[in-house]
Design an enzyme around this catalytic site. Structure first.
Site, PDB file in Angstrom:
ATOM      1  CE  LYS A   1       0.574  16.449-107.670  1.00  0.00           C
ATOM      2  NZ  LYS A   1       1.086  16.141-106.347  1.00  0.00           N
TER       3      LYS A   1
ATOM      4  CG  ASP B   1      -0.843  15.285-103.112  1.00  0.00           C
ATOM      5  OD1 ASP B   1      -0.782  14.043-103.232  1.00  0.00           O
ATOM      6  OD2 ASP B   1      -0.503  16.075-104.014  1.00  0.00           O
TER       7      ASP B   1
HETATM    8  P1  NAP Z   1       8.274  22.115-105.217  1.00  0.00           P
HETATM    9  O1  NAP Z   1       6.901  22.648-105.407  1.00  0.00           O
HETATM   10  O2  NAP Z   1       9.279  22.294-106.290  1.00  0.00           O
HETATM   11  O3  NAP Z   1       8.854  22.776-103.851  1.00  0.00           O
HETATM   12  C1  NAP Z   1      10.157  22.510-103.418  1.00  0.00           C
HETATM   13  C2  NAP Z   1      10.425  23.191-102.081  1.00  0.00           C
HETATM   14  O4  NAP Z   1      11.734  22.803-101.650  1.00  0.00           O
HETATM   15  C3  NAP Z   1      10.421  24.709-102.132  1.00  0.00           C
HETATM   16  O5  NAP Z   1       9.985  25.198-100.907  1.00  0.00           O
HETATM   17  C4  NAP Z   1      11.897  25.034-102.345  1.00  0.00           C
HETATM   18  O6  NAP Z   1      12.292  26.287-101.817  1.00  0.00           O
HETATM   19  C5  NAP Z   1      12.560  23.960-101.510  1.00  0.00           C
HETATM   20  N1  NAP Z   1      13.906  23.667-102.008  1.00  0.00           N
HETATM   21  C6  NAP Z   1      14.220  23.084-103.207  1.00  0.00           C
HETATM   22  N2  NAP Z   1      15.568  22.995-103.311  1.00  0.00           N
HETATM   23  C7  NAP Z   1      16.093  23.527-102.179  1.00  0.00           C
HETATM   24  C8  NAP Z   1      17.422  23.731-101.690  1.00  0.00           C
HETATM   25  N3  NAP Z   1      18.490  23.341-102.404  1.00  0.00           N
HETATM   26  N4  NAP Z   1      17.589  24.301-100.477  1.00  0.00           N
HETATM   27  C9  NAP Z   1      16.522  24.700 -99.740  1.00  0.00           C
HETATM   28  N5  NAP Z   1      15.233  24.530-100.151  1.00  0.00           N
HETATM   29  C10 NAP Z   1      15.037  23.965-101.344  1.00  0.00           C
HETATM   30  O7  NAP Z   1       8.242  20.547-104.927  1.00  0.00           O
HETATM   31  P2  NAP Z   1       7.047  19.712-104.254  1.00  0.00           P
HETATM   32  O8  NAP Z   1       6.111  19.255-105.303  1.00  0.00           O
HETATM   33  O9  NAP Z   1       6.524  20.498-103.119  1.00  0.00           O
HETATM   34  O10 NAP Z   1       7.816  18.391-103.757  1.00  0.00           O
HETATM   35  C11 NAP Z   1       8.755  18.493-102.705  1.00  0.00           C
HETATM   36  C12 NAP Z   1       9.109  17.103-102.172  1.00  0.00           C
HETATM   37  O11 NAP Z   1       7.961  16.449-101.638  1.00  0.00           O
HETATM   38  C13 NAP Z   1       9.708  16.143-103.191  1.00  0.00           C
HETATM   39  O12 NAP Z   1      10.763  15.435-102.580  1.00  0.00           O
HETATM   40  C14 NAP Z   1       8.565  15.207-103.496  1.00  0.00           C
HETATM   41  O13 NAP Z   1       9.001  13.908-103.899  1.00  0.00           O
HETATM   42  C15 NAP Z   1       7.877  15.140-102.151  1.00  0.00           C
HETATM   43  N6  NAP Z   1       6.453  14.765-102.264  1.00  0.00           N
HETATM   44  C16 NAP Z   1       6.053  13.613-101.644  1.00  0.00           C
HETATM   45  C17 NAP Z   1       4.735  13.237-101.726  1.00  0.00           C
HETATM   46  C18 NAP Z   1       4.282  11.972-101.040  1.00  0.00           C
HETATM   47  O14 NAP Z   1       3.197  11.485-101.347  1.00  0.00           O
HETATM   48  N7  NAP Z   1       5.056  11.438-100.124  1.00  0.00           N
HETATM   49  C19 NAP Z   1       3.808  14.018-102.434  1.00  0.00           C
HETATM   50  C20 NAP Z   1       4.251  15.191-103.047  1.00  0.00           C
HETATM   51  C21 NAP Z   1       5.592  15.552-102.958  1.00  0.00           C
HETATM   52  P3  NAP Z   1      12.154  27.662-102.690  1.00  0.00           P
HETATM   53  O15 NAP Z   1      10.731  28.105-102.522  1.00  0.00           O
HETATM   54  O16 NAP Z   1      13.137  28.569-102.037  1.00  0.00           O
HETATM   55  O17 NAP Z   1      12.498  27.301-104.105  1.00  0.00           O
END
Ligand code: NAP
Length: 312
Positions: free
Chosen positions: A72, A108
């Site tokens: 992305k 999104d």
């Molecule tokens: P990302 O960019 O990797 O961000 C992950 C976030 O979660 C970061 O803020 C990270 O914190 C935090 N995190 C990860 N592991 C953690 C832990 N063990 N404890 C505390 N915080 C933690 O991922 P993303 O693309 O934003 O996606 C995140 C979620 O959203 C996923 O579950 C994805 O499936 C969902 N999503 C859904 C949609 C939809 O259409 N419904 C669309 C996009 C994403 P740090 O900054 O500290 O690493």
């Protein structure tokens, strides 16, 4: 699917891995329903291949593509034009090919706002919002809320510097933003709870954007003062597999109205459909296709889990 012939318009999705994507089913069901000679194809693209794949959108005259993990951000640097949401977030999830001119969009965040309006009946302007997490999804949602009239966005993230960076971005839209300490960190004192009480006293919307609780880590629940929630709160967990996370269950038990991420997934896809085709997306057809895929996936995962338990 209808007959593929010389007039078939092609669109699809670039990602790696991409085999798990529900978008082909959602879009192909919509094309079939409207009798359109279009097809949506998943394209597995490894990171080094992204520039060539984007160039192929022009060379093959694809109508457009969706872009998913891990492309992305990189895709944003390969576009001729960017929509305001894509420019602000620095990420593209939809590319539109207009005669060889590629415009990157990010549907999104707006998809989230549309789902919120449809499912919860509230808009971004309803009041302050608390976002848990500061990754890509959090950025899209927070910026869309800010651009749609939210008065304030508060960000709590495990890594405080990332939360602070997102707050700066939110403030650049003119919306107020602040960082809230991630709970459960031993070095932080009792003050945190008072901060959380104040924030949850004024925020009506809570959005959980971390992957905690997502399959296959269903047992994980982000630390959160659930006792501070009440019936006036709307909580959205962006996870859609499983349909109900532990976080959602605990928020529901505390009295909040709770939704999962299926609506966001549906609406970001519906917006892409509209951008490519210029047609009103058949939302219910897309929703049914998405829910069918999710159900099949969940049943398969339950079956796999049972087999593993038997083997153990
Ligand atoms: P990302 O960019 O990797 O961000 C992950 C976030 O979660 C970061 O803020 C990270 O914190 C935090 N995190 C990860 N592991 C953690 C832990 N063990 N404890 C505390 N915080 C933690 O991922 P993303 O693309 O934003 O996606 C995140 C979620 O959203 C996923 O579950 C994805 O499936 C969902 N999503 C859904 C949609 C939809 O259409 N419904 C669309 C996009 C994403 P740090 O900054 O500290 O690493």
């Amino acid at each position: 699917m209808g007959e593929i012939n010389g007039k078939t318009r092609v669109c699809g999705i670039f990602g790696h891995p991409v085999g798990h994507s529900f978008s082909p089913a959602m879009h192909n069901a919509a094309f079939d329903h409207l009798g359109m000679n279009w097809v949506y194809v998943p394209f597995p693209v490894r990171p080094p291949g992204l520039p060539a794949a984007v160039e192929a959108v022009r060379a093959l005259d694809l109508a457009g593509v969706n872009v998913t993990v891990p492309h992305k951000e990189a895709a944003a640097g390969l576009m001729d034009r960017l929509s305001p949401a894509a420019r602000l977030s620095g990420a593209v999830n939809t590319i539109v090919n207009d005669g060889g001119v590629l415009t990157g969009h990010n549907t999104d965040g707006e998809g989230f706002v549309r789902a919120l309006e449809e499912e919860a009946g509230i808009g971004a302007a309803t009041g302050p919002a608390l976002i848990l997490g500061a990754g890509g999804a959090a950025r899209s949602v927070a910026l869309a809320l800010a651009l749609s009239g939210s008065p304030e966005v508060i960000v709590a993230n495990r890594s405080g510097d990332r939360a602070a960076g997102l707050c700066e971005l939110i403030k650049s839209t003119g919306c107020a933003a602040s960082v809230l300490n991630w709970p459960g960190l031993p070095e932080r004192g009792d003050g945190d709870c008072r901060d959380w009480a104040a924030v949850l006293g004024r925020a009506r919307l809570v959005v959980q954007t971390t992957p905690l609780g997502m399959h296959p880590r269903e047992g994980e629940v982000p630390p959160f003062p659930f006792n501070l929630l009440n019936a006036g709160h709307v909580v959205v967990d962006l996870i859609y597999n499983p349909a109900r996370t532990g976080f959602m269950e605990r928020c529901r038990a505390a009295g909040a109205r709770v939704f999962n991420g299926t609506g966001m997934l549906l609406h970001q896809g519906a917006m892409a459909f509209e951008l490519w085709t210029g047609k009103t997306p058949p939302l219910e057809v897309m929703r049914s296709a998405l829910e069918r895929c999710l159900e099949v996936r969940r049943q398969k995962e339950t079956g796999d889990r049972r087999q593993e338990e038997v083997r153990e």
